[in-house]
Design an enzyme around this catalytic site. Structure first.
Site, PDB file in Angstrom:
ATOM      1  N   HIS A  71      30.736 -14.845  41.392  1.00 23.65           N
ATOM      2  CA  HIS A  71      31.940 -14.031  41.204  1.00 23.65           C
ATOM      3  C   HIS A  71      32.243 -13.178  42.441  1.00 23.65           C
ATOM      4  CE1 HIS A  71      33.679 -10.094  39.833  1.00 23.65           C
ATOM      5  NE2 HIS A  71      34.618 -10.927  39.405  1.00 23.65           N
ATOM      6  N   GLU A  74      33.904 -15.259  44.887  1.00 25.92           N
ATOM      7  CA  GLU A  74      35.307 -15.483  44.483  1.00 25.92           C
ATOM      8  C   GLU A  74      36.197 -14.353  45.038  1.00 25.92           C
ATOM      9  OE1 GLU A  74      37.939 -13.857  41.544  1.00 25.92           O
ATOM     10  OE2 GLU A  74      36.476 -14.844  40.225  1.00 25.92           O
ATOM     11  N   HIS A  75      35.720 -13.113  44.941  1.00 24.78           N
ATOM     12  CA  HIS A  75      36.494 -11.988  45.515  1.00 24.78           C
ATOM     13  C   HIS A  75      36.626 -12.125  47.030  1.00 24.78           C
ATOM     14  CE1 HIS A  75      36.727  -8.607  42.371  1.00 24.78           C
ATOM     15  NE2 HIS A  75      36.441  -9.719  41.714  1.00 24.78           N
ATOM     16  N   GLU A 151      34.497  -3.107  38.744  1.00 23.97           N
ATOM     17  CA  GLU A 151      34.915  -4.098  37.747  1.00 23.97           C
ATOM     18  C   GLU A 151      33.891  -4.144  36.607  1.00 23.97           C
ATOM     19  OE1 GLU A 151      35.601  -8.020  39.311  1.00 23.97           O
ATOM     20  OE2 GLU A 151      36.195  -8.828  37.359  1.00 23.97           O
TER      21      GLU A 151
END
Lengths: 447, 439
Positions: A71, A74-75, A151
């Protein structure tokens, strides 16, 4: 009052159209020479297109101790490449009137843009660039790590239901990496480095590990030509085998309690380890999909809802959930949110009783017929949403299925009998290892 | 603000902008035999129709002491109608594979439906029963009452809901907007069947209906369908509320909540859609807090990692337009983040925006607009909303020209008029640190 209660339980109640798609000739698939899979879904009603690239990698492929790296990467994919500055990607998409985003799960990481159909070439140019040429600036990695920690704070640490789910998965998958949260464990996230991200990128981001899905106002010939131009030159990589650590024999019956002072509405959740849809073998998953609908579809017509919300008013909400789109074993989940005055122990016993009765009585043939018709109609409704179909194919193909499996699914569902469903139910409830969790309200500490 | 190191990429983007997409939506105005109007986009490629039906008024119409009645009434429309109990009704809907959803909002009760062409008559008859002849059976009332109490209990523990309710209570005086439309535990406990019947009589009123339809239906068929759906509903209802005004007597409220992160809501007076400055404000909002490349996102998230996301929006609620923003941030960084928000808004109010920002926002807004019309359901919803807001039928064709016409002078004028940081209300739910607590 179905939707709001479902939202309250924090459930993603997927419509029937998920896992179900049209069988008409509007879907085409082919491969590029470098091994990239391509799926084209034609919908010429409006001059727009969805462009998605799905990688067959996600949180369940992370190295030990590096939870959250899929993840985090992904950022970081929205930062620099060798020829583009940080932020150029989204800026160019926006300047072309498009929306872009990305998402990560255990089995996949996907990037997408929605844009006018005549901008498809530009989207491919950008996406192909970051598939091969990512560069990471150390300062930006530091800042972005703060973003993913925020997040986690927002989505997980501020949400007792999410923390409860994390503990549930740890027990349900003690060794298998589905037990790791996609966002990552906070202590491990804090240590994720630029080198970790680049190592994951080098290992998994390559055309032969990717699926291109284009849906909208395009023809397969146009997509083939553009894809060959932009993705064709990228070199295939040597990929590790996609084999996850298997769980040893699981305890048959695990239990846990999670208490948090922020819980307003306690509930009990039970997950049974369940098989997923496999290439060429979707029959049991079809039976389980129908079983979930029979037990937990609309409250007023489903077995659990009728027994606990209608015949008695013992529950505020009771449901069952199953999705077979998963590379490895998945979960068949039951949830019961009791009415005021009913304890969680009683709520759990209520579910046991309803299931036992169901196994004895069997399926109401009228309900079965209605559900079969709903599945048929969902085929029609699904055609109204090209983006949804694109997502469905992406999920299926990263979960070990082929295009033909998605297209055969309606027939597999249609061929499933009430006996098939009852056989699947008996096997599940008698033999599958299960985890039962109670989410309860903790008393607030004295100030 | 954004340094473009590589000219070639920027040039490529410019070239590809040469042919902006146009929304090719053909809307037909439809007048039913009984005189109800609707907008239709006819498209026979998939054998179903999507309908969106909106009744102006919404939960604002709750009578004094009956807060939550309209919301509860709306939840009961699918819980039995005519000869059918809740279960019988649900079975009938499923048997037709129709999909109905009933929702209440501050200004609107909204019904959306999808009906297969093969059984549209039967689905229309069922929906008509739900709209005109709901049963409000005692057992259904008690079931839904308990569900709403459960929702209220959860909202009382949800930092986002706490922030919204605190903001509204401080902002809107004694207007209905000030209180939660779901009601309170006490008001819900006291609602009677008669209260629900009154709420139904008041809210579903044909002179206040807006209808959009898209899909496999002709204009004539739609006219008949609408007359059948609305048959028996009253024509007029009670007066709608007056303007709420925005008059908080504080600038900042902090609600203690046990969490590592705070939820922050900020807002000030907004701008109505019929105001000549609406489009400049609309573009200005995009630049400040619209998308991923907006100023707040760039400064708070991209440059400093203070939040996962921050956004702003223009709320065009009927009785008080607002400009609202929201984000979450770790308790330790709330003070720093809020100072930045103040600073950024103050800077825009004083200096306006750059030409580059304006150009980029226009390109995004004009390019993205046609993408909204991406299916029967979304088209029907957009058309119902347009009619409810009093927009002309050619709005879709002209909307991008309104955006294009906005100049940097317009933006500067509107920013001065509207970014009034001294009259901004901020609500923080959490255990924030570093807040400037001066009044």
């Amino acid at each position: 009052m179905r939707r709001i209660i479902a939202a309250l339980a924090g459930l993603a109640l997927l419509p029937l159209s998920t896992g179900y798609a049209q069988t008409s000739g509007d879907v085409t698939n082919f491969n590029l020479d470098n091994g990239m899979d391509v799926v084209v879904i034609e919908d010429h009603r409006s001059p727009a297109v969805v462009h998605m690239v799905w990688y067959r990698t996600g949180a369940a492929d992370e190295p030990n101790g590096k939870s959250g790296i899929a993840h985090f990467l992904e950022h970081l994919m929205f930062k620099e490449t060798e020829t583009r500055s940080s932020g150029d990607f989204s800026r160019i998409v926006e300047e072309n009137g498009g929306d872009d985003n990305a998402f990560t799960s255990w089995d996949y990481t996907a990037y997408f843009q929605r844009v006018a159909a005549d901008r498809l070439a530009l989207m491919m140019e950008l996406e192909a660039d970051r598939m091969a040429n990512l560069r990471l600036n150390p300062d930006e990695v530091e800042t972005e790590r703060s973003v993913i920690l925020e997040e986690r704070a927002q989505r997980t640490d501020s949400n007792p239901g999410a923390l409860f789910n994390e503990e549930f998965r740890q027990l349900a998958y003690p060794s298998h990496p589905y037990g790791i949260p996609i966002i990552g464990w906070r202590t491990e996230m804090e240590t994720l480095s630029r080198e970790d991200a680049l190592a994951f990128y080098e290992t998994y981001y390559a055309p032969n590990n990717a699926i291109l899905v284009v849906a909208g106002d395009v023809t397969p010939e146009e997509v083939r030509t553009l894809a060959q131009t932009h993705y064709g030159p990228l070199a295939a990589a040597e990929l590790p085998a996609r084999a996850r650590v298997e769980d040893a024999a699981l305890p048959q019956d695990q239990r846990f309690e999670f208490a948090d002072e922020r819980v307003a509405q306690p509930y009990v959740m039970r997950g049974y380890r369940a098989p997923e849809r496999d290439h060429g073998a979707q029959e049991e998953a079809a039976a389980l999909s129908l079983l979930a609908e029979i037990l937990g579809g609309a409250p007023s017509t489903s077995v659990l809802g009728r027994a606990l919300q209608f015949d008695t008013q013992r529950s505020v909400f009771a449901t069952a959930y199953y999705s077979g789109l998963s590379l490895d074993d998945t979960q068949f989940t039951l949830i019961n949110m009791p009415s005021a005055g009913v304890t969680l122990a009683e709520a759990e016993a209520d579910v046991d009783e309803v299931i036992a009765e169901f196994l004895e009585r069997g399926i109401d043939p009228n309900q079965f017929e209605r559900i079969k018709f709903l599945y048929e109609a969902s085929d029609i409704y699904a055609r109204d949403n090209a983006s949804g179909l694109a997502r469905l194919y992406g999920m299926a193909l990263t979960s070990g299925l082929e295009v033909e499996d998605v297209q055969n699914w309606p027939d597999v569902i249609a061929a499933t009998t009430m006996d098939d469903v009852m056989d699947a139910a008996r096997a599940l409830f008698a033999d599958a290892p299960r985890v039962t969790g109670h989410l309860t309200q903790a008393q607030a500490a004295e100030n | 603000m954004l340094i473009v190191k590589h000219i070639s990429a920027a040039l490529f983007a410019l070239v590809s902008l040469a042919t902006p997409l146009r929304a090719e939506i053909q809307i037909q105005p439809v007048l039913s035999p009984n005189g109800h109007s609707a907008w239709l986009v006819e498209d026979h490629s998939i054998p179903f129709v999507a309908l969106d039906i909106r009744f102006e008024g919404g939960t604002n119409l709750d009578e004094t002491g009956k807060r939550g009645a309209t919301h509860m009434m709306t939840g009961l429309l699918e819980e039995g109608a005519g000869d059918l109990t809740a279960q019988g009704f649900a079975e009938a809907v499923q048997g037709l594979a129709a999909e109905f959803s009933f929702s209440s909002y501050r200004d609107t009760v909204a019904i959306s439906a999808r009906m297969l062409t093969e059984n549209r008559d039967a689905a229309t008859a069922l929906l008509h029963e739900a709209l005109s002849n709901p049963r409000f059976d005692a057992d259904a009332i008690e079931r839904v009452r308990e569900q709403i109490q459960s929702i209220l209990a959860s909202q009382a523990q949800d930092p986002n809901a706490i922030a919204g309710q605190t903001f509204n209570a401080l902002a809107f005086g004694d207007h209905p907007y000030a209180s939660a439309e779901e009601g309170t535990a006490d008001s819900i406990a006291s609602l009677t069947r008669d209260d629900l019947i009154t709420a139904h009589r008041n809210a579903l009123v044909t002179s206040r209906v807006s209808i959009g339809a898209s899909g496999d239906i002709t204009a004539e068929e739609l006219g008949d369908l609408i007359d059948r759906l609305l048959e028996g509903l009253p024509q007029t209802g009670p007066a709608l509320p007056s303007m709420a005004g925005f008059s908080p007597n504080t600038r900042q409220a902090v609600i203690d909540y046990p969490s590592p992160q705070s939820v922050i809501l900020f807002g000030m007076e907004g701008i109505a859609m019929d105001d000549p400055d609406f489009f400049p404000a609309f573009v200005l909002n995009e630049i400040i807090g619209g998308g991923f490349r907006a100023r707040l996102m760039e400064e708070l998230r991209v440059k400093r990692g203070l939040t996962y996301g921050v956004g702003t929006s223009l709320s065009t609620a009927d009785w008080q337009p607002m400009w609202l923003g929201q984000f979450s941030s770790s308790n330790a960084t709330v003070g720093q983040a809020l100072e930045l928000v103040d600073q950024i808004l103050g800077d825009v109010a004083e200096n306006g925006v750059t030409d580059g920002e304006l150009l980029r926002a226009k390109r995004y807004m004009t390019g993205a607009y046609p993408l909204r019309f991406d299916g029967n359901g979304s088209i029907a919803g957009i058309m119902a909303g347009m009619q409810q807001s009093g927009m002309p039928i050619d709005y879709i064709a002209n909307r991008n020209a309104f955006v294009e016409a906005v100049t940097s002078e317009d933006i500067a004028r509107v920013a001065k008029r509207f970014l009034d940081v001294d009259n901004m209300l901020t609500v923080v739910v959490g255990q924030p640190e570093g807040l400037n607590t001066a009044p």
